[in-house]
Design a protein around this motif. Sequence first.
Motif, PDB file in Angstrom:
ATOM      1  N   TRP A  65      24.430 -12.895   6.501  1.00  0.00           N
ATOM      2  CA  TRP A  65      24.410 -12.306   5.304  1.00  0.00           C
ATOM      3  C   TRP A  65      23.585 -12.718   4.278  1.00  0.00           C
ATOM      4  O   TRP A  65      22.901 -11.759   3.609  1.00  0.00           O
ATOM      5  CB  TRP A  65      25.928 -12.208   4.783  1.00  0.00           C
ATOM      6  CG  TRP A  65      27.047 -11.770   5.664  1.00  0.00           C
ATOM      7  CD1 TRP A  65      27.802 -12.308   6.344  1.00  0.00           C
ATOM      8  CD2 TRP A  65      27.095 -10.286   5.891  1.00  0.00           C
ATOM      9  NE1 TRP A  65      28.880 -11.400   6.945  1.00  0.00           N
ATOM     10  CE2 TRP A  65      28.357 -10.151   6.885  1.00  0.00           C
ATOM     11  CE3 TRP A  65      26.566  -9.138   5.562  1.00  0.00           C
ATOM     12  CZ2 TRP A  65      28.754  -8.927   7.188  1.00  0.00           C
ATOM     13  CZ3 TRP A  65      27.168  -7.757   6.136  1.00  0.00           C
ATOM     14  CH2 TRP A  65      28.248  -7.830   6.954  1.00  0.00           C
ATOM     15  N   LEU A  66      23.462 -13.856   3.981  1.00  0.00           N
ATOM     16  CA  LEU A  66      22.342 -14.254   2.975  1.00  0.00           C
ATOM     17  C   LEU A  66      20.947 -13.925   3.272  1.00  0.00           C
ATOM     18  O   LEU A  66      20.251 -13.508   2.510  1.00  0.00           O
ATOM     19  CB  LEU A  66      22.698 -15.766   2.848  1.00  0.00           C
ATOM     20  CG  LEU A  66      23.741 -16.480   2.300  1.00  0.00           C
ATOM     21  CD1 LEU A  66      23.931 -17.965   2.341  1.00  0.00           C
ATOM     22  CD2 LEU A  66      24.080 -15.779   1.056  1.00  0.00           C
ATOM     23  N   GLY A  67      20.694 -14.245   4.760  1.00  0.00           N
ATOM     24  CA  GLY A  67      19.317 -13.721   5.217  1.00  0.00           C
ATOM     25  C   GLY A  67      19.025 -12.205   4.894  1.00  0.00           C
ATOM     26  O   GLY A  67      17.922 -11.961   4.507  1.00  0.00           O
ATOM     27  N   GLU A  68      19.975 -11.598   5.209  1.00  0.00           N
ATOM     28  CA  GLU A  68      19.798 -10.063   5.177  1.00  0.00           C
ATOM     29  C   GLU A  68      19.536  -9.557   3.568  1.00  0.00           C
ATOM     30  O   GLU A  68      18.621  -9.043   3.117  1.00  0.00           O
ATOM     31  CB  GLU A  68      20.802  -9.204   5.806  1.00  0.00           C
ATOM     32  CG  GLU A  68      20.790  -9.047   7.195  1.00  0.00           C
ATOM     33  CD  GLU A  68      21.869  -8.215   7.659  1.00  0.00           C
ATOM     34  OE1 GLU A  68      22.219  -7.308   7.115  1.00  0.00           O
ATOM     35  OE2 GLU A  68      22.387  -8.768   8.859  1.00  0.00           O
ATOM     36  N   ALA A  69      20.473 -10.408   2.900  1.00  0.00           N
ATOM     37  CA  ALA A  69      20.254 -10.110   1.434  1.00  0.00           C
ATOM     38  C   ALA A  69      19.052 -10.447   0.729  1.00  0.00           C
ATOM     39  O   ALA A  69      18.468 -10.081  -0.211  1.00  0.00           O
ATOM     40  CB  ALA A  69      21.400 -10.849   0.668  1.00  0.00           C
ATOM     41  N   GLU A  70      18.405 -11.789   1.154  1.00  0.00           N
ATOM     42  CA  GLU A  70      17.335 -12.386   0.751  1.00  0.00           C
ATOM     43  C   GLU A  70      16.190 -11.580   1.192  1.00  0.00           C
ATOM     44  O   GLU A  70      15.149 -11.113   0.480  1.00  0.00           O
ATOM     45  CB  GLU A  70      17.140 -13.762   1.289  1.00  0.00           C
ATOM     46  CG  GLU A  70      15.888 -14.518   0.827  1.00  0.00           C
ATOM     47  CD  GLU A  70      14.663 -14.287   1.485  1.00  0.00           C
ATOM     48  OE1 GLU A  70      13.569 -14.491   0.810  1.00  0.00           O
ATOM     49  OE2 GLU A  70      14.663 -14.121   2.649  1.00  0.00           O
ATOM     50  N   ALA A  71      15.972 -10.832   2.453  1.00  0.00           N
ATOM     51  CA  ALA A  71      15.050  -9.937   2.693  1.00  0.00           C
ATOM     52  C   ALA A  71      15.038  -8.758   1.854  1.00  0.00           C
ATOM     53  O   ALA A  71      13.805  -8.092   1.475  1.00  0.00           O
ATOM     54  CB  ALA A  71      15.343  -9.414   4.192  1.00  0.00           C
ATOM     55  N   VAL A  72      16.246  -8.233   1.591  1.00  0.00           N
ATOM     56  CA  VAL A  72      16.380  -6.970   0.576  1.00  0.00           C
ATOM     57  C   VAL A  72      15.641  -7.318  -0.729  1.00  0.00           C
ATOM     58  O   VAL A  72      14.880  -6.259  -1.281  1.00  0.00           O
ATOM     59  CB  VAL A  72      17.727  -6.518   0.452  1.00  0.00           C
ATOM     60  CG1 VAL A  72      18.053  -5.441  -0.626  1.00  0.00           C
ATOM     61  CG2 VAL A  72      18.208  -5.814   1.759  1.00  0.00           C
ATOM     62  N   VAL A  73      16.159  -8.394  -1.374  1.00  0.00           N
ATOM     63  CA  VAL A  73      15.576  -8.788  -2.462  1.00  0.00           C
ATOM     64  C   VAL A  73      14.097  -9.088  -2.611  1.00  0.00           C
ATOM     65  O   VAL A  73      13.411  -9.002  -3.569  1.00  0.00           O
ATOM     66  CB  VAL A  73      16.795  -9.866  -3.324  1.00  0.00           C
ATOM     67  CG1 VAL A  73      15.805 -10.566  -4.377  1.00  0.00           C
ATOM     68  CG2 VAL A  73      17.923  -9.499  -3.289  1.00  0.00           C
ATOM     69  N   ARG A  74      13.830  -9.669  -1.600  1.00  0.00           N
ATOM     70  CA  ARG A  74      12.552 -10.161  -1.421  1.00  0.00           C
ATOM     71  C   ARG A  74      11.295  -8.809  -1.581  1.00  0.00           C
ATOM     72  O   ARG A  74      10.450  -9.039  -2.373  1.00  0.00           O
ATOM     73  CB  ARG A  74      11.895 -10.767  -0.083  1.00  0.00           C
ATOM     74  CG  ARG A  74      10.454 -11.047   0.079  1.00  0.00           C
ATOM     75  CD  ARG A  74       9.977 -11.708   1.370  1.00  0.00           C
ATOM     76  NE  ARG A  74      11.209 -12.594   2.165  1.00  0.00           N
ATOM     77  CZ  ARG A  74      11.717 -11.912   3.164  1.00  0.00           C
ATOM     78  NH1 ARG A  74      11.309 -11.010   3.969  1.00  0.00           N
ATOM     79  NH2 ARG A  74      12.769 -12.690   3.963  1.00  0.00           N
TER      80      ARG A  74
END
Length: 97
Positions: free
Chosen positions: A36-45
């Motif tokens: 979940w954190l990895g997906e969120a980080e990719a979106v925010v990146r």
Amino acid sequence: MDKDDSDTALEDRVTLLHERLEATAELPIDHRTNRWLGEAEAVVRDAAMNPLDEATTKKRVSQAKHLLEEADTTGNDKADEHLEAALVLCHSILEED
């Protein structure tokens, strides 16, 4: 505050959000939560690294907020702090605080 100041403030908060999420990548956390954190980080990146308009930036942050809300505790105190701070930033960016 003029439009340029508002845009800069938004960019700064999105950058801080990205830094918080990026910081969790180096920490030992539960693999399900890490997804979940990895997906969120990719979106925010995407929002932090690309010149997006305000509406698109906020859409990305909203998507990240949803992903972060799905995440369980990480099993790591430092990562939990980053997760909590990231959610606070999401609410602030989306003006839901």
